[in-house]
Design an enzyme around this catalytic site. Structure first.
Site, short mmCIF file in Angstrom:
data_model
loop_
_atom_site.label_atom_id
_atom_site.label_comp_id
_atom_site.label_asym_id
_atom_site.label_seq_id
_atom_site.Cartn_x
_atom_site.Cartn_y
_atom_site.Cartn_z
N ARG A 164 -15.37 -20.65 12.21
CA ARG A 164 -16.37 -20.45 13.27
C ARG A 164 -17.18 -19.16 13.06
O ARG A 164 -17.52 -18.46 14.02
CB ARG A 164 -15.70 -20.40 14.65
CG ARG A 164 -15.01 -21.67 15.05
CD ARG A 164 -15.98 -22.83 15.28
NE ARG A 164 -15.26 -23.98 15.76
CZ ARG A 164 -14.63 -24.85 14.96
NH1 ARG A 164 -14.68 -24.72 13.64
NH2 ARG A 164 -13.97 -25.86 15.49
N SER A 237 -15.47 -26.37 23.61
CA SER A 237 -14.37 -25.39 23.64
C SER A 237 -14.94 -24.02 23.96
O SER A 237 -15.83 -23.55 23.26
CB SER A 237 -13.68 -25.31 22.28
OG SER A 237 -13.17 -26.57 21.94
N GLU A 334 -15.76 -18.73 21.94
CA GLU A 334 -16.53 -19.38 20.88
C GLU A 334 -17.99 -19.47 21.36
O GLU A 334 -18.94 -19.39 20.60
CB GLU A 334 -15.96 -20.79 20.62
CG GLU A 334 -16.72 -21.56 19.57
CD GLU A 334 -16.12 -22.93 19.31
OE1 GLU A 334 -14.89 -23.04 19.15
OE2 GLU A 334 -16.91 -23.89 19.26
C1 LIG Z 1 -19.04 -31.34 24.38
C2 LIG Z 1 -19.14 -30.34 23.24
C3 LIG Z 1 -18.32 -30.50 22.13
C4 LIG Z 1 -18.41 -29.61 21.04
N1 LIG Z 1 -17.59 -29.78 19.97
C5 LIG Z 1 -17.66 -28.94 18.92
C6 LIG Z 1 -16.81 -29.11 17.79
O1 LIG Z 1 -16.03 -30.05 17.70
N2 LIG Z 1 -16.92 -28.22 16.77
C7 LIG Z 1 -17.80 -27.18 16.80
O2 LIG Z 1 -17.84 -26.40 15.83
N3 LIG Z 1 -18.62 -26.98 17.86
C8 LIG Z 1 -18.57 -27.83 18.91
N4 LIG Z 1 -19.38 -27.64 20.01
C9 LIG Z 1 -20.32 -26.51 20.02
C10 LIG Z 1 -21.77 -26.88 19.58
O3 LIG Z 1 -21.95 -28.26 19.61
C11 LIG Z 1 -22.09 -26.35 18.18
O4 LIG Z 1 -21.86 -24.97 18.09
C12 LIG Z 1 -23.54 -26.65 17.78
O5 LIG Z 1 -23.72 -26.37 16.42
C13 LIG Z 1 -24.56 -25.85 18.60
O6 LIG Z 1 -25.84 -26.37 18.30
P1 LIG Z 1 -27.08 -26.06 19.23
O7 LIG Z 1 -28.29 -26.56 18.55
O8 LIG Z 1 -26.84 -26.58 20.58
O9 LIG Z 1 -27.09 -24.46 19.22
P2 LIG Z 1 -27.37 -23.48 20.45
O10 LIG Z 1 -26.27 -23.57 21.45
O11 LIG Z 1 -28.76 -23.65 20.95
O12 LIG Z 1 -27.27 -22.07 19.70
C14 LIG Z 1 -25.99 -21.64 19.22
C15 LIG Z 1 -26.20 -20.39 18.35
O13 LIG Z 1 -26.89 -20.76 17.15
C16 LIG Z 1 -28.12 -20.02 17.05
N5 LIG Z 1 -29.12 -20.91 16.46
C17 LIG Z 1 -29.45 -22.16 16.86
N6 LIG Z 1 -30.37 -22.68 16.04
C18 LIG Z 1 -30.64 -21.72 15.10
C19 LIG Z 1 -31.52 -21.64 13.99
N7 LIG Z 1 -32.34 -22.65 13.65
N8 LIG Z 1 -31.54 -20.48 13.27
C20 LIG Z 1 -30.73 -19.44 13.60
N9 LIG Z 1 -29.87 -19.46 14.63
C21 LIG Z 1 -29.84 -20.59 15.37
C22 LIG Z 1 -28.45 -19.59 18.47
O14 LIG Z 1 -29.29 -18.45 18.48
C23 LIG Z 1 -27.06 -19.32 19.00
O15 LIG Z 1 -26.63 -18.07 18.54
C24 LIG Z 1 -19.33 -28.53 21.09
C25 LIG Z 1 -20.17 -28.39 22.22
C26 LIG Z 1 -20.08 -29.28 23.29
C27 LIG Z 1 -20.99 -29.13 24.46
#
Ligand SMILES: Cc1cc2nc3c(=O)[nH]c(=O)nc-3n(C[C@H](O)[C@H](O)[C@H](O)COP(=O)(O)OP(=O)(O)OC[C@H]3O[C@@H](n4cnc5c(N)ncnc54)[C@H](O)[C@@H]3O)c2cc1C
Length: 339
Positions: A164, A237, A334
């Site tokens: 992570r 999580s 996380e």
């Molecule tokens: C129901 C649920 C289940 C999940 N299960 C998992 C799992 O099994 N495993 C896991 O690892 N995660 C899990 N997650 C967490 C999440 O899905 C991941 O971390 C995902 O990659 C976040 O993507 P996002 O586009 O929503 O990012 P955001 O939440 O919008 O941003 C997250 C971070 O990434 C940065 N970011 C986003 N896009 C960019 C970019 N293009 N360039 C630079 N920085 C950027 C943001 O600034 C922020 O710091 C889960 C979340 C939920 C709600």
């Protein structure tokens, strides 16, 4: 590109919590991104890169700078013998990519099925699930280095991926991910050794599942374990699992013989925090005001309707304290707190 003022961020997060961004824009190409970054530099305001908001908790006071929502699109496939290089723009939906690669018969991303979010965020916290981490399929991350004002192609090694974590997480305002190149295989090997998956296929009497069956199984398992985001807000999580020394793990398993532990090597042991929260602290399915933890998974904090980030933080702190009291372990979030 339109730069909007005082835009509520609530609707742009899966938690459905948070105040407004002072400025907000959607970028669909490099020129718009540069314009947004220049706006932030000129106005001396911080910027925040937003994907689908599925791993963040936005403060009730909102974000005092410019929130830049990434919506760059595009996928290209380059086949070479047994391997396939897939370059995907940051604004593409993660699970749509996984679905498409599985349908094409390309091995690699299947265990990361049904994780919400964008492709651009996938290297940030090195998303992982069911015994797989995205780092193992990433060849290059194409970025804008905001500090040096240049485009860079960062190799897997340079990204310093770990559990992570990555350079993007360690140095959050430096790089904007534009696209990611993954290496997938046409004749891959499936990994269904993870406990839940193994049990699923044993129950279904499937000895050698195929690519699509592994994806379908993961989706079914995840739907049971995690809340439906249409019913309640959540960011998955809330805490990371912990990695402790073998000595600490021994101390804990002596005190709590039923504790689940996963040795990583001779020295390090991974402990699922959900197990501690559930079995030692009684945090599964609790409710406190407008927040709670999910009935099937203590690690997941949920918005029961109109929750504030202050309520989430108060509950999270209780969980941190509870785990520390029982185990002496300091758990870390996380989910990123955006202030
Ligand atoms: C129901 C649920 C289940 C999940 N299960 C998992 C799992 O099994 N495993 C896991 O690892 N995660 C899990 N997650 C967490 C999440 O899905 C991941 O971390 C995902 O990659 C976040 O993507 P996002 O586009 O929503 O990012 P955001 O939440 O919008 O941003 C997250 C971070 O990434 C940065 N970011 C986003 N896009 C960019 C970019 N293009 N360039 C630079 N920085 C950027 C943001 O600034 C922020 O710091 C889960 C979340 C939920 C709600």
């Amino acid at each position: 590109m339109i730069i909007e003022k005082k835009k509520s961020l609530k609707e742009y997060t899966t938690f459905k919590i948070g105040g407004p961004a002072r400025f907000f824009c959607i970028v669909t190409n490099k020129d718009e991104l540069i314009e947004a970054i220049n706006f932030s530099k000129k106005s001396k305001l911080p910027f925040f890169i937003l994907g689908k908001g599925s791993n963040i908790l936005v403060s009730d006071d909102g974000f005092p700078g410019i929130a830049i929502k990434m919506e760059m699109k595009g996928i290209t496939y380059m086949e070479d013998g047994n391997t396939v290089k897939v370059t995907v723009a940051s604004g593409e939906d993660w699970d749509t990519l996984v679905k498409e690669t599985v349908e094409k018969g390309f091995y690699g991303l299947e265990n990361l099925s049904y994780i919400p979010g964008t492709v651009g965020a996938s290297p940030v916290q090195n998303i992982g699930a069911y015994g797989s981490e995205v780092k193992d399929m990433i060849e290059t991350v194409h970025v804008l280095d905001v500090l040096k004002d240049e485009y860079l192609d960062l190799s897997n090694e340079v990204c310093k991926f770990s559990y992570r974590n990555s350079i993007f997480k360690k140095d959050p305002r430096r790089y904007v991910v534009l696209s990611v190149t993954f290496i997938l295989n046409k004749k891959g090997k499936l990994n269904y050794e993870y406990k839940d998956l193994k049990e699923y296929f044993t129950y279904k009497k499937i000895k050698e599942p195929n690519l699509e069956q592994v994806r379908d199984a993961i989706i079914e398992i995840r739907k049971k374990k995690l809340p439906d985001l249409r019913d309640c807000g959540s960011a998955g999580s809330f805490f990371k699992n912990v990695i402790v020394s073998a000595t600490k793990a021994k101390e804990l398993t002596t005190k709590y013989p039923e504790m689940i532990v996963h040795p990583l090597n001779d020295k390090k042991v991974k402990i699922p925090v959900a197990w501690i929260l559930d079995n030692l602290c009684g945090f599964r399915g609790v409710k406190k005001g407008n927040v709670g933890t999910y009935k099937n998974q203590a690690l997941v904090i949920i918005n029961l309707g109109n929750a504030t980030s202050a309520e989430v933080i108060a509950l999270a702190q209780k969980m941190v304290d509870g785990v520390y009291e029982k185990t002496g372990i300091e758990i870390e979030p996380e989910v990123e707190y955006v202030i």
